[in-house]
Write a protein that holds these residues in place. Structure first.
Motif, short mmCIF file in Angstrom:
data_model
loop_
_atom_site.label_atom_id
_atom_site.label_comp_id
_atom_site.label_asym_id
_atom_site.label_seq_id
_atom_site.Cartn_x
_atom_site.Cartn_y
_atom_site.Cartn_z
N PRO A 234 -13.66 -30.44 35.93
CA PRO A 234 -15.00 -30.97 36.19
C PRO A 234 -14.97 -32.19 37.10
CG PRO A 234 -14.66 -30.59 33.84
CD PRO A 234 -13.33 -30.44 34.50
N ASP B 104 -14.40 -35.58 35.44
CA ASP B 104 -13.09 -35.95 34.90
C ASP B 104 -12.31 -36.86 35.85
OD1 ASP B 104 -12.92 -35.05 32.35
OD2 ASP B 104 -12.02 -33.12 32.84
N THR C 57 -17.86 -35.04 29.85
CA THR C 57 -17.60 -34.59 31.21
C THR C 57 -17.89 -33.11 31.40
OG1 THR C 57 -15.26 -34.30 30.69
CG2 THR C 57 -15.89 -36.40 31.63
N GLY C 58 -18.04 -32.39 30.29
CA GLY C 58 -18.40 -30.98 30.36
C GLY C 58 -19.42 -30.62 29.29
N HIS D 220 -21.25 -27.09 28.11
CA HIS D 220 -21.18 -25.65 28.38
C HIS D 220 -21.66 -24.87 27.15
CE1 HIS D 220 -19.37 -21.72 29.27
NE2 HIS D 220 -19.27 -22.12 30.51
N LYS E 294 -22.40 -32.07 35.25
CA LYS E 294 -21.75 -31.80 33.97
C LYS E 294 -22.17 -30.46 33.36
CE LYS E 294 -21.40 -36.73 33.17
NZ LYS E 294 -21.83 -37.90 32.38
N ALA F 237 -19.78 -27.31 33.18
CA ALA F 237 -18.39 -27.73 33.34
C ALA F 237 -17.67 -27.72 31.99
CB ALA F 237 -18.33 -29.12 33.96
N VAL F 238 -16.34 -27.60 32.03
CA VAL F 238 -15.52 -27.59 30.83
C VAL F 238 -14.31 -28.49 31.05
CG1 VAL F 238 -14.15 -26.21 29.21
CG2 VAL F 238 -16.22 -25.24 30.24
N SER F 239 -14.09 -29.44 30.14
CA SER F 239 -12.90 -30.27 30.16
C SER F 239 -11.95 -29.82 29.05
CB SER F 239 -13.27 -31.75 29.99
OG SER F 239 -13.97 -32.20 31.13
#
Length: 245
Positions: free
Chosen positions: A60, A63, A170-171, A173, A207, A210-212
C-alpha cells in the motif's frame, strides 16, 4: 527459468493485474506452487509485495515512511479529517492515532477536549491548535511511523479510558479488514481500540482496497469507516455495510 527471472515475472503480473495468484502463476511458468509461494515470500521479505492467502498484493502507498506519506493524497486526507472532526463531542475524551490524517484533524478540534495519543507529532499539533488536555502514550518510538509502541505503550494503553478512537490504518479491505505495515503498531492500535467506546477508521482514498501485512481489528468491531466524501471507489459502500455501526 531462474528464481530471479520468476520474481521479475511475478512483479510484472502484480503491476499489470494488481495481484498475483500462486496457482495460475505456477501453471503459466510450469513450476510448482511451492516455488511460486517461496518466491512471493522472498519478495514480501524484501518489501516488494504483501503476502495474502493464495498469492500476493501490492504494497500500500500508506506503508511508506511517514515523511513520504505527508505528501500523499493530502486533499483526500483533509476531507476525511474534516468529516472525522464533526464526530467529536465537546468535552469528550478521544484517542488520536498516529498518522497524517490525524495531524490534519489537530487543527479542527473543538474546545474542552482530552486527547490521548501515541504520536509525538500529533500531540504537538494538538497543543499548537487547541487548548485540549493532552496525554501521551509512551513507549519505544518506531522511526518508520514516528509512533510509540512496544511493552511500555501496551502498559499505558491498559489505563486509557476514552469515548472515541480515531484509528489510522494503511489498508482497508472488505476481505482482509484493517491492516498496517508494522507489527508493534498493529498491537498498540488493537490495545487502544479495546479501551474506547467507539472506534472510527480514517480511510482516505489511497487506503481503500489496500492490504498491509499485519491485521488490526475486524470491520465488525468498528463503529464507522470515515471516507473521503468525494471518493467514488465502489468498494467504499461495501466496506461501510460491514462495520458494526
Amino acid at each position: 527459468m531462474l528464481a530471479a527471472q520468476r520474481k521479475e515475472h511475478l512483479l510484472r503480473i502484480l503491476e499489470r493485474d494488481g495481484r498475483v495468484l500462486a496457482k495460475p502463476a505456477a501453471a503459466e511458468l510450469g513450476v510448482s506452487e511451492d516455488s511460486i509461494r517461496r518466491d512471493l515470500r522472498e519478495l514480501a521479505a524484501d518489501g516488494a509485495c504483501v503476502r495474502v492467502y493464495g498469492g500476493a498484493l501490492p504494497v500500500p502507498p500508506a506503508d511508506r515512511p511517514v515523511v513520504e506519506r505527508r505528501e500523499l493524497a493530502t486533499a483526500s486526507k483533509e476531507r476525511v479529517a474534516r468529516e472525522a472532526a464533526r464526530r467529536i463531542r465537546p468535552s469528550s475524551t478521544v484517542v488520536l492515532d498516529a498518522g497524517t490524517t490525524t495531524l490534519a484533524m489537530a487543527a479542527m478540534l473543538p474546545r474542552s477536549l482530552t486527547v490521548f495519543t501515541p504520536s509525538p507529532e500529533v500531540a504537538i499539533a494538538v497543543a499548537q491548535h487547541s487548548d485540549a488536555r493532552i496525554v501521551m502514550i509512551g513507549g519505544e518510538l518506531m522511526r518508520h511511523s514516528m509512533v510509540a509502541g512496544g511493552a511500555l505503550a501496551l502498559e499505558a494503553a491498559a489505563h486509557v479510558g476514552a469515548d472515541t478512537m480515531f484509528m489510522g490504518a494503511t489498508g482497508v479491505h472488505p476481505e482482509h479488514g484493517l491492516t498496517t505495515g508494522e507489527l508493534d503498531d498493529a498491537v498498540t492500535k488493537r490495545a487502544l481500540a479495546q479501551r474506547c467506546t467507539d472506534v472510527y477508521v480514517l480511510a482516505s482514498a489511497e487506503k481503500i482496497g489496500a492490504v498491509s501485512r499485519f491485521p488490526i481489528i475486524g470491520l465488525a468491531e468498528v463503529a464507522e469507516i470515515i471516507v473521503d466524501p468525494q471518493d467514488r471507489n465502489p468498494m467504499v459502500e461495501i466496506l461501510q455495510t460491514m462495520t458494526g455501526g
